[in-house]
Structure formats: structure tokens, C-alpha cells
Design an enzyme around this catalytic site. Sequence first.
Site, PDB file in Angstrom:
ATOM      1  N   ASN A  46       0.850  -1.185   0.000  1.00  0.00           N
ATOM      2  CA  ASN A  46       0.000   0.000   0.000  1.00  0.00           C
ATOM      3  C   ASN A  46       0.887   1.237   0.000  1.00  0.00           C
ATOM      4  O   ASN A  46       1.986   1.219   0.546  1.00  0.00           O
ATOM      5  CB  ASN A  46      -0.901   0.004   1.244  1.00  0.00           C
ATOM      6  CG  ASN A  46      -1.846   1.199   1.257  1.00  0.00           C
ATOM      7  OD1 ASN A  46      -2.469   1.532   0.253  1.00  0.00           O
ATOM      8  ND2 ASN A  46      -1.954   1.860   2.401  1.00  0.00           N
ATOM      9  N   HIS A  85       0.812   5.036   1.401  1.00  0.00           N
ATOM     10  CA  HIS A  85       0.078   5.830   2.395  1.00  0.00           C
ATOM     11  C   HIS A  85       0.695   7.229   2.466  1.00  0.00           C
ATOM     12  O   HIS A  85       1.920   7.349   2.524  1.00  0.00           O
ATOM     13  CB  HIS A  85       0.142   5.154   3.768  1.00  0.00           C
ATOM     14  CG  HIS A  85      -0.597   5.915   4.826  1.00  0.00           C
ATOM     15  ND1 HIS A  85      -1.970   5.929   4.892  1.00  0.00           N
ATOM     16  CD2 HIS A  85      -0.149   6.699   5.836  1.00  0.00           C
ATOM     17  CE1 HIS A  85      -2.340   6.695   5.919  1.00  0.00           C
ATOM     18  NE2 HIS A  85      -1.252   7.170   6.498  1.00  0.00           N
ATOM     19  N   ASP A 145      -2.502   0.400   8.399  1.00  0.00           N
ATOM     20  CA  ASP A 145      -1.280   1.174   8.146  1.00  0.00           C
ATOM     21  C   ASP A 145      -0.167   0.838   9.146  1.00  0.00           C
ATOM     22  O   ASP A 145       0.603   1.715   9.549  1.00  0.00           O
ATOM     23  CB  ASP A 145      -1.579   2.681   8.193  1.00  0.00           C
ATOM     24  CG  ASP A 145      -2.568   3.106   7.117  1.00  0.00           C
ATOM     25  OD1 ASP A 145      -2.584   2.479   6.054  1.00  0.00           O
ATOM     26  OD2 ASP A 145      -3.325   4.070   7.357  1.00  0.00           O
TER      27      ASP A 145
END
Length: 197
Positions: A110, A112, A148
Amino acid sequence: MADPVRVAVLISGRGSNMLALSEHKRRDPERTYRIELVASNVPEARGLVLAKRLGLRTWAKSHEGMKRAEFDALLDAALEEHGIEIVALAGYMRLLSPGFVDKWEGRILNIHPSLLPLHKGLDTHRRALLAGDEFAGCSVHVVTADLDSGPVVAQARVKILPRDDPESLAQRVLEEEHRLYPLALEEYCRAVRELES
């Protein structure tokens, strides 16, 4: 050279990071990854139009009215159908179910928009400004069950300027995302292939 790693890019909106990942591959075909699928939980997402223009395969289904695990099972089936090896979240604005994350453990990245572990979740640029941070930035991390919180594989820092507001800061961070994510995905896929050899 080993076959490129088959990547699916998951999006929910404009697809700018998906475009950056695709452009990186197009500029040098001898890359370690190939985008096999662009998938979205928002059938009208602008990024899907971009993906189709680029000649990429797409898959889209609205998650509305579905349980998270039910939707993720459909997504998982699409990934399996296309032989996906690595999943790259690129503005995918939906939490993944624990079962999906477990199945794809170590194979989901991911991007972020903060310097993790700072400012997990949403509204990262406003929170960085309110905190008086000297730097903002972006992080590429491995996705785990905790939001996260997975291992960070790459980061880029952006100096916060006195005149910055959330919008101006977001734009400069996004430019770094477009530079960082393709490089991080490239390195991660290279490591995957080396582990297999």
C-alpha cells in the site's frame, strides 16, 4: 530473465498512482512486474477509464450492500483468475477483511500519504500541519490486519513549508508518491523473484 511478477492494482478513484505504476513499466519493458489487472470497488472510478485506455484488463464491482468478506471473496476470485502474485493498493479506500489479508500475507503493498508510523488513517496532511511536523511524506508498506501498521519498505520525505495548507502539501506529497511507488514495487517484486530462485 525471469517472468515479470503479475500485479493487480486496486483503486477507488482517479487512479493517479496506478498510472504512475503503469508508466514506469511502459518506459522500460524490462521491469520485474507486469500489471495484469486493475480492480475497483467503485465501478464509475475514473481510474478504470484510464486503465482501459492503457489496454489494461479491469474488474469492478460495487461493495454497496455486501459484507466485507463477501465482497473480498469476489475480489479474491478475480485475482486468482488472472494469476495475480502481488496486490498493489493505490488509493483503494476500503479496508480489507482479515481473511483476505491472511490469504495474501506478504503479497499486498500500500502507498500511504504520511511518514508512518505517524498519521495512520485519513486526513494525514491536515494532521501533519496541526502537529507542527517539519516533514510530511509518503510510505510504501506491506499490508497487515492492523491499519497502516505493516513493515515499511520505502519512504519519501517532503519539507513542510510555512505557506502550506492541506491541499498544497497533498499535491507535493502526491508527486513523491508517483516517484516512490513504482520504484518500491519494482524492488519488492525483484525480491519475490529472488526468493523463488
